[in-house]
Scaffold this active site. Structure first.
Site, PDB file in Angstrom:
ATOM      1  CG  MET A   1      17.264 109.043  18.747  1.00 26.37           C
ATOM      2  SD  MET A   1      19.080 108.942  18.679  1.00 26.37           S
ATOM      3  CE  MET A   1      19.313 108.078  17.147  1.00 26.37           C
ATOM      4  CD  GLU A   2      12.722 111.686  16.545  1.00 26.36           C
ATOM      5  OE1 GLU A   2      12.076 110.617  16.583  1.00 26.36           O
ATOM      6  OE2 GLU A   2      13.416 112.067  17.514  1.00 26.36           O
TER       7      GLU A   2
ATOM      8  CG  LEU B   1      14.682  99.364  20.035  1.00 32.24           C
ATOM      9  CD1 LEU B   1      15.583  98.965  21.180  1.00 32.24           C
ATOM     10  CD2 LEU B   1      13.452  98.477  19.972  1.00 32.24           C
ATOM     11  CB  CYS B   2      13.119 105.903  17.215  1.00 31.60           C
ATOM     12  SG  CYS B   2      14.766 106.486  17.533  1.00 31.60           S
ATOM     13  CG  HIS B   3       8.628 105.968  21.472  1.00 35.30           C
ATOM     14  ND1 HIS B   3       9.795 105.968  22.210  1.00 35.30           N
ATOM     15  CD2 HIS B   3       7.772 105.152  22.123  1.00 35.30           C
ATOM     16  CE1 HIS B   3       9.647 105.183  23.253  1.00 35.30           C
ATOM     17  NE2 HIS B   3       8.433 104.672  23.232  1.00 35.30           N
TER      18      HIS B   3
ATOM     19  CG  ASP C   1      23.518 111.103  -3.857  1.00 36.42           C
ATOM     20  OD1 ASP C   1      24.213 110.225  -4.411  1.00 36.42           O
ATOM     21  OD2 ASP C   1      22.383 111.437  -4.256  1.00 36.42           O
TER      22      ASP C   1
END
Length: 168
Positions: A116-117, A78-80, A131
């Site tokens: 969020m970014e 739901l992130c823009h 990794d």
């Protein structure tokens, strides 16, 4: 403490909903997120002295973090999708605690925040460090990922109250 705030990604019927930001004012926004990767001392030494067989671990993880921030809306439903104007990812080796601290900064001029970014940048950078080093140190731990600061929007300037970064 009771909180009257509603979850913005849930509509009146309890269904997932992308927030409508159409009417929000465009403003300068930025967010800083932090996290760390805890590892064995010899692993940290390999990374910081450039003796890792896979090359410059920090350079690869930095690029991965930047790419992660740019693709956040593809990963978080739901992130823009945002037009980021700046993404920065920094690494700070901490030999005393056998950690690499990761910090990201995301900026834009827009109608919604970039927390969020910034979190995605730190997360993807940490996963990339893991990794690249898992063959020599599979016991590494990723932790402390949080938003530490944000600017812009109706909240203005916000700083995290408690620093839980040191907890394992």
């Amino acid at each position: 403490m009771a909180d009257d705030k509603k979850l913005s990604h849930i509509d009146e019927q309890g269904q997932a909903n992308m927030v409508d930001v159409t009417e929000k004012v465009v403003s300068q926004r930025q967010a800083v997120a932090v996290g760390f990767v805890k590892m064995q001392a010899h692993t940290l030494d390999m990374i910081t002295t450039g003796r890792h067989a896979k090359g410059d671990v920090f350079a690869v993880a930095r690029i991965a973090g930047i790419q992660g921030a740019k693709r956040c809306s593809e990963l978080i439903p739901l992130c823009h999708p945002l037009m980021l104007t700046k993404v920065n990812v920094e690494f700070s080796p901490d030999p005393e605690h056998n950690k690499v601290h990761i910090k990201s900064l995301c900026k834009l001029a827009g109608q919604t925040g970039v927390e969020m970014e910034a979190l995605t940048a730190v997360s993807v950078a940490a996963l990339t460090l893991f990794d690249m080093c898992k063959a020599v140190d599979p016991s590494m731990q990723i932790g402390g990922i949080k938003v530490s600061e944000k600017l812009g929007g109706k909240t203005g300037h916000w700083l995290a109250e408690h620093d839980m970064e040191g907890t394992d």
